[in-house]
Motif scaffolding. Sequence first.
Motif, short mmCIF file in Angstrom:
data_model
loop_
_atom_site.label_atom_id
_atom_site.label_comp_id
_atom_site.label_asym_id
_atom_site.label_seq_id
_atom_site.Cartn_x
_atom_site.Cartn_y
_atom_site.Cartn_z
N THR A 147 0.85 -1.19 0.00
CA THR A 147 0.00 0.00 0.00
C THR A 147 0.89 1.24 0.00
O THR A 147 0.43 2.33 -0.30
CB THR A 147 -0.94 0.06 1.23
N LYS A 148 2.18 1.06 0.36
CA LYS A 148 3.12 2.17 0.48
C LYS A 148 4.30 2.09 -0.48
O LYS A 148 4.92 3.09 -0.78
CB LYS A 148 3.68 2.21 1.91
N HIS A 149 4.65 0.90 -0.91
CA HIS A 149 5.85 0.68 -1.71
C HIS A 149 5.54 -0.17 -2.93
O HIS A 149 4.61 -0.97 -2.91
CB HIS A 149 6.95 -0.02 -0.88
N GLU A 150 6.37 -0.02 -3.94
CA GLU A 150 6.27 -0.87 -5.13
C GLU A 150 6.85 -2.25 -4.81
O GLU A 150 7.72 -2.39 -3.96
CB GLU A 150 7.05 -0.25 -6.30
N VAL A 151 6.38 -3.25 -5.52
CA VAL A 151 6.89 -4.61 -5.37
C VAL A 151 8.23 -4.71 -6.10
O VAL A 151 8.32 -4.35 -7.28
CB VAL A 151 5.92 -5.64 -5.98
N PRO A 152 9.28 -5.16 -5.42
CA PRO A 152 10.55 -5.36 -6.12
C PRO A 152 10.37 -6.33 -7.30
O PRO A 152 9.67 -7.34 -7.16
CB PRO A 152 11.47 -5.96 -5.05
N GLN A 153 10.97 -6.01 -8.44
CA GLN A 153 10.79 -6.83 -9.65
C GLN A 153 11.15 -8.29 -9.42
O GLN A 153 10.47 -9.18 -9.91
CB GLN A 153 11.59 -6.26 -10.81
N VAL A 154 12.23 -8.55 -8.69
CA VAL A 154 12.66 -9.94 -8.46
C VAL A 154 11.60 -10.68 -7.63
O VAL A 154 11.36 -11.87 -7.85
CB VAL A 154 14.07 -9.99 -7.83
N GLN A 155 10.97 -9.99 -6.70
CA GLN A 155 9.92 -10.60 -5.88
C GLN A 155 8.68 -10.89 -6.72
O GLN A 155 8.08 -11.97 -6.61
CB GLN A 155 9.58 -9.67 -4.71
N LEU A 156 8.31 -9.95 -7.57
CA LEU A 156 7.15 -10.16 -8.44
C LEU A 156 7.42 -11.29 -9.41
O LEU A 156 6.55 -12.14 -9.65
CB LEU A 156 6.82 -8.87 -9.19
N ALA A 157 8.62 -11.35 -9.97
CA ALA A 157 8.97 -12.42 -10.91
C ALA A 157 8.88 -13.78 -10.23
O ALA A 157 8.35 -14.74 -10.81
CB ALA A 157 10.36 -12.18 -11.48
N SER A 158 9.40 -13.90 -9.02
CA SER A 158 9.31 -15.17 -8.28
C SER A 158 7.87 -15.53 -7.97
O SER A 158 7.48 -16.70 -8.04
CB SER A 158 10.12 -15.10 -6.98
N THR A 159 7.08 -14.54 -7.62
CA THR A 159 5.66 -14.78 -7.32
C THR A 159 4.95 -15.30 -8.57
O THR A 159 4.20 -16.28 -8.50
CB THR A 159 4.98 -13.50 -6.80
N LEU A 160 5.19 -14.68 -9.71
CA LEU A 160 4.57 -15.12 -10.96
C LEU A 160 5.01 -16.54 -11.32
O LEU A 160 4.19 -17.37 -11.73
CB LEU A 160 4.90 -14.16 -12.09
N GLU A 161 6.28 -16.83 -11.14
CA GLU A 161 6.77 -18.18 -11.44
C GLU A 161 6.14 -19.21 -10.51
O GLU A 161 5.72 -20.29 -10.96
CB GLU A 161 8.30 -18.22 -11.33
N LEU A 162 6.04 -18.88 -9.24
CA LEU A 162 5.39 -19.78 -8.28
C LEU A 162 3.94 -20.02 -8.67
O LEU A 162 3.48 -21.16 -8.71
CB LEU A 162 5.46 -19.19 -6.86
N VAL A 163 3.22 -18.94 -8.96
CA VAL A 163 1.80 -19.07 -9.30
C VAL A 163 1.64 -19.91 -10.57
O VAL A 163 0.74 -20.76 -10.64
CB VAL A 163 1.14 -17.69 -9.43
N GLN A 164 2.51 -19.72 -11.55
CA GLN A 164 2.44 -20.54 -12.77
C GLN A 164 2.62 -22.02 -12.44
O GLN A 164 1.91 -22.87 -12.98
CB GLN A 164 3.49 -20.10 -13.79
N GLU A 165 3.56 -22.34 -11.55
CA GLU A 165 3.77 -23.74 -11.15
C GLU A 165 2.54 -24.29 -10.42
O GLU A 165 2.14 -25.43 -10.65
CB GLU A 165 5.02 -23.86 -10.28
N LEU A 166 1.95 -23.48 -9.54
CA LEU A 166 0.76 -23.92 -8.82
C LEU A 166 -0.42 -24.13 -9.78
O LEU A 166 -1.19 -25.08 -9.63
CB LEU A 166 0.40 -22.92 -7.72
N MET A 167 -0.55 -23.24 -10.75
CA MET A 167 -1.61 -23.39 -11.75
C MET A 167 -1.47 -24.71 -12.50
O MET A 167 -2.46 -25.42 -12.70
CB MET A 167 -1.59 -22.20 -12.73
N ARG A 168 -0.25 -25.03 -12.91
CA ARG A 168 0.00 -26.29 -13.62
C ARG A 168 -0.26 -27.49 -12.71
O ARG A 168 -0.91 -28.45 -13.10
CB ARG A 168 1.44 -26.34 -14.13
#
Length: 161
Positions: A100-121
């Motif tokens: 709510t106060k800060h942007e998400v670090p790109q490396v954190q967002l990238a890991s989150t997206l990769e994790l979610v893709q694995e969970l989706m599969r």
Amino acid sequence: MVVKDVVDQLPRHPSKQYRTRALGDIARVVIHHSATNGGTPESLARYHVNKRGWPGIGYHYVIASDGTVYKTNYATTVSWHAGSSANWDSIGACMIGDFTKHEVPQVQLASTLELVQELMRAYSIPVSGVVGHSEVPEAATLCPGDAVDMRAIRLTLREGS
């Protein structure tokens, strides 16, 4: 992506236990932020157990600001992360930070997206099953914060599938 399994190392309530479910019951991923300026899976677990009285940490995965992904509950665990309407069929993934106060670090967002893709599969979760905590019915929360654009996340996931 390397996932560090810390499930059996985190604080647990001495008598309370989460319920369990079949893996086939999983239909959603709920994305959260910790609403803190820092922290670790251990500090989140201590807060959930000692301050909230929960059986253990509420999330299945915690993603640190450096992109490290921690497995904090088994997928069969019905943890308390998104309210009774979503806990039974969802996996909770929490990014450490206050978005709510800060942007998400790109490396954190990238890991989150990769994790979610694995969970989706792994659990045959459609892109529409990837939601922010605030998108869960009955959720009165700003989580995962204004800086987390769930529409953009779903678009990226759709393009990646």
